[in-house]
Design a protein around this motif. Structure first.
Motif, PDB file in Angstrom:
ATOM      1  N   PRO A 143     -31.128  94.665  17.428  1.00 48.54           N
ATOM      2  CA  PRO A 143     -30.754  94.061  16.154  1.00 48.54           C
ATOM      3  C   PRO A 143     -30.334  92.786  16.066  1.00 48.54           C
ATOM      4  CG  PRO A 143     -28.877  95.683  16.847  1.00 48.54           C
ATOM      5  CD  PRO A 143     -29.601  95.686  17.365  1.00 48.54           C
ATOM      6  N   ILE A 144     -30.542  92.207  15.604  1.00 48.75           N
ATOM      7  CA  ILE A 144     -29.644  90.656  15.761  1.00 48.75           C
ATOM      8  C   ILE A 144     -29.946  90.383  13.961  1.00 48.75           C
ATOM      9  CG2 ILE A 144     -32.604  89.632  14.888  1.00 48.75           C
ATOM     10  CD1 ILE A 144     -31.411  87.631  16.411  1.00 48.75           C
ATOM     11  N   ALA A 145     -27.541  89.411  13.645  1.00 48.17           N
ATOM     12  CA  ALA A 145     -27.964  89.558  12.556  1.00 48.17           C
ATOM     13  C   ALA A 145     -28.566  87.861  12.380  1.00 48.17           C
ATOM     14  CB  ALA A 145     -26.114  89.315  12.297  1.00 48.17           C
ATOM     15  N   VAL A 146     -29.033  87.858  10.711  1.00 43.54           N
ATOM     16  CA  VAL A 146     -30.093  86.798  10.531  1.00 43.54           C
ATOM     17  C   VAL A 146     -29.549  86.269   9.520  1.00 43.54           C
ATOM     18  CG1 VAL A 146     -32.535  85.833   9.412  1.00 43.54           C
ATOM     19  CG2 VAL A 146     -32.110  87.517  10.716  1.00 43.54           C
ATOM     20  N   VAL A 147     -28.616  85.062   9.124  1.00 41.30           N
ATOM     21  CA  VAL A 147     -28.246  84.042   8.363  1.00 41.30           C
ATOM     22  C   VAL A 147     -28.981  83.422   7.341  1.00 41.30           C
ATOM     23  CG1 VAL A 147     -26.665  82.765   7.079  1.00 41.30           C
ATOM     24  CG2 VAL A 147     -26.068  84.381   9.497  1.00 41.30           C
ATOM     25  N   LYS A 192     -17.484  90.520  16.346  1.00 45.52           N
ATOM     26  CA  LYS A 192     -16.851  89.505  16.879  1.00 45.52           C
ATOM     27  C   LYS A 192     -18.676  88.148  17.194  1.00 45.52           C
ATOM     28  CE  LYS A 192     -12.682  89.523  16.213  1.00 45.52           C
ATOM     29  NZ  LYS A 192     -12.422  89.787  15.023  1.00 45.52           N
ATOM     30  N   VAL A 193     -19.298  89.406  16.035  1.00 44.92           N
ATOM     31  CA  VAL A 193     -20.884  88.718  16.660  1.00 44.92           C
ATOM     32  C   VAL A 193     -21.343  87.184  15.939  1.00 44.92           C
ATOM     33  CG1 VAL A 193     -23.837  88.579  15.421  1.00 44.92           C
ATOM     34  CG2 VAL A 193     -21.842  90.437  16.500  1.00 44.92           C
ATOM     35  N   LEU A 194     -20.271  87.010  14.271  1.00 42.09           N
ATOM     36  CA  LEU A 194     -20.006  85.781  13.565  1.00 42.09           C
ATOM     37  C   LEU A 194     -19.292  84.937  13.566  1.00 42.09           C
ATOM     38  CD1 LEU A 194     -21.796  87.728  10.739  1.00 42.09           C
ATOM     39  CD2 LEU A 194     -23.033  86.696  12.489  1.00 42.09           C
ATOM     40  N   SER A 195     -19.090  83.748  13.833  1.00 38.63           N
ATOM     41  CA  SER A 195     -18.667  82.688  13.567  1.00 38.63           C
ATOM     42  C   SER A 195     -18.875  81.810  12.153  1.00 38.63           C
ATOM     43  CB  SER A 195     -17.584  82.118  14.657  1.00 38.63           C
ATOM     44  OG  SER A 195     -19.401  80.756  15.107  1.00 38.63           O
ATOM     45  N   GLN A 196     -17.421  80.919  12.090  1.00 40.96           N
ATOM     46  CA  GLN A 196     -16.969  79.882  11.153  1.00 40.96           C
ATOM     47  C   GLN A 196     -17.947  78.722  11.608  1.00 40.96           C
ATOM     48  OE1 GLN A 196     -13.596  78.397   9.987  1.00 40.96           O
ATOM     49  NE2 GLN A 196     -12.902  81.159   9.397  1.00 40.96           N
ATOM     50  N   GLY A 197     -19.301  78.086  11.318  1.00 44.88           N
ATOM     51  CA  GLY A 197     -20.478  77.355  11.689  1.00 44.88           C
ATOM     52  C   GLY A 197     -19.724  75.308  11.384  1.00 44.88           C
ATOM     53  N   GLU A 218     -23.435  83.581  16.578  1.00 44.98           N
ATOM     54  CA  GLU A 218     -22.122  83.093  18.238  1.00 44.98           C
ATOM     55  C   GLU A 218     -23.139  84.050  18.979  1.00 44.98           C
ATOM     56  OE1 GLU A 218     -17.760  82.048  19.427  1.00 44.98           O
ATOM     57  OE2 GLU A 218     -18.896  80.821  17.532  1.00 44.98           O
ATOM     58  N   ASN A 219     -22.440  84.886  18.770  1.00 46.72           N
ATOM     59  CA  ASN A 219     -22.537  86.067  19.888  1.00 46.72           C
ATOM     60  C   ASN A 219     -23.892  87.395  19.519  1.00 46.72           C
ATOM     61  OD1 ASN A 219     -20.738  85.658  21.455  1.00 46.72           O
ATOM     62  ND2 ASN A 219     -18.833  86.248  20.255  1.00 46.72           N
ATOM     63  N   PRO A 220     -24.924  86.837  19.501  1.00 45.52           N
ATOM     64  CA  PRO A 220     -25.924  87.679  19.276  1.00 45.52           C
ATOM     65  C   PRO A 220     -26.193  89.281  20.268  1.00 45.52           C
ATOM     66  CG  PRO A 220     -26.900  86.130  20.139  1.00 45.52           C
ATOM     67  CD  PRO A 220     -26.011  85.549  19.992  1.00 45.52           C
ATOM     68  N   ASP A 221     -26.159  88.914  21.298  1.00 46.15           N
ATOM     69  CA  ASP A 221     -26.185  90.265  22.254  1.00 46.15           C
ATOM     70  C   ASP A 221     -25.054  91.135  21.987  1.00 46.15           C
ATOM     71  OD1 ASP A 221     -28.572  89.165  22.709  1.00 46.15           O
ATOM     72  OD2 ASP A 221     -27.653  87.999  24.664  1.00 46.15           O
ATOM     73  N   LYS A 222     -24.247  90.989  21.040  1.00 45.85           N
ATOM     74  CA  LYS A 222     -22.550  91.740  20.958  1.00 45.85           C
ATOM     75  C   LYS A 222     -23.464  92.976  19.355  1.00 45.85           C
ATOM     76  CE  LYS A 222     -19.018  89.177  22.787  1.00 45.85           C
ATOM     77  NZ  LYS A 222     -17.832  89.073  22.625  1.00 45.85           N
ATOM     78  N   CYS A 223     -24.538  92.757  18.955  1.00 42.26           N
ATOM     79  CA  CYS A 223     -24.880  93.656  17.260  1.00 42.26           C
ATOM     80  C   CYS A 223     -25.104  93.815  17.999  1.00 42.26           C
ATOM     81  CB  CYS A 223     -25.870  92.326  16.649  1.00 42.26           C
ATOM     82  SG  CYS A 223     -26.059  92.662  15.220  1.00 42.26           S
TER      83      CYS A 223
END
Length: 71
Positions: free
Chosen positions: A5-9, A27-32, A46-51
């Motif tokens: 899986p990968i989160a896509v914004v 903690k895959v996502l963070s404020q950009g 920020e951490n796609p491998d943790k998704c």
């Protein structure tokens, strides 16, 4: 081979509410720092491998600005 899986914004839909950042258990996502075309500070993956594909970010986003894809 197993799908990952990968989160896509979708940047121009993101309003920078950061609900997805707060709900993500891994903690895959963070404020950009990048701004979208409407001037909102967008979320970054920020951490796609943790998704793990739990889709909590997708469920909580009020603007459908994030989704989980499988690669």
């Amino acid at each position: 081979m197993q799908n990952k899986p990968i989160a896509v914004v979708i940047e121009d839909r993101c309003k920078g509410c950061y609900l997805c950042v707060n709900v993500c258990p891994r903690k895959v996502l963070s404020q950009g720092s990048k701004l979208n075309r409407y001037g909102y500070r967008i979320v970054v993956v920020e951490n796609p491998d943790k998704c793990v594909g739990c889709r909590l970010c997708e469920y909580i986003c009020p603007d459908f600005a994030i989704y989980i894809a499988w690669k």
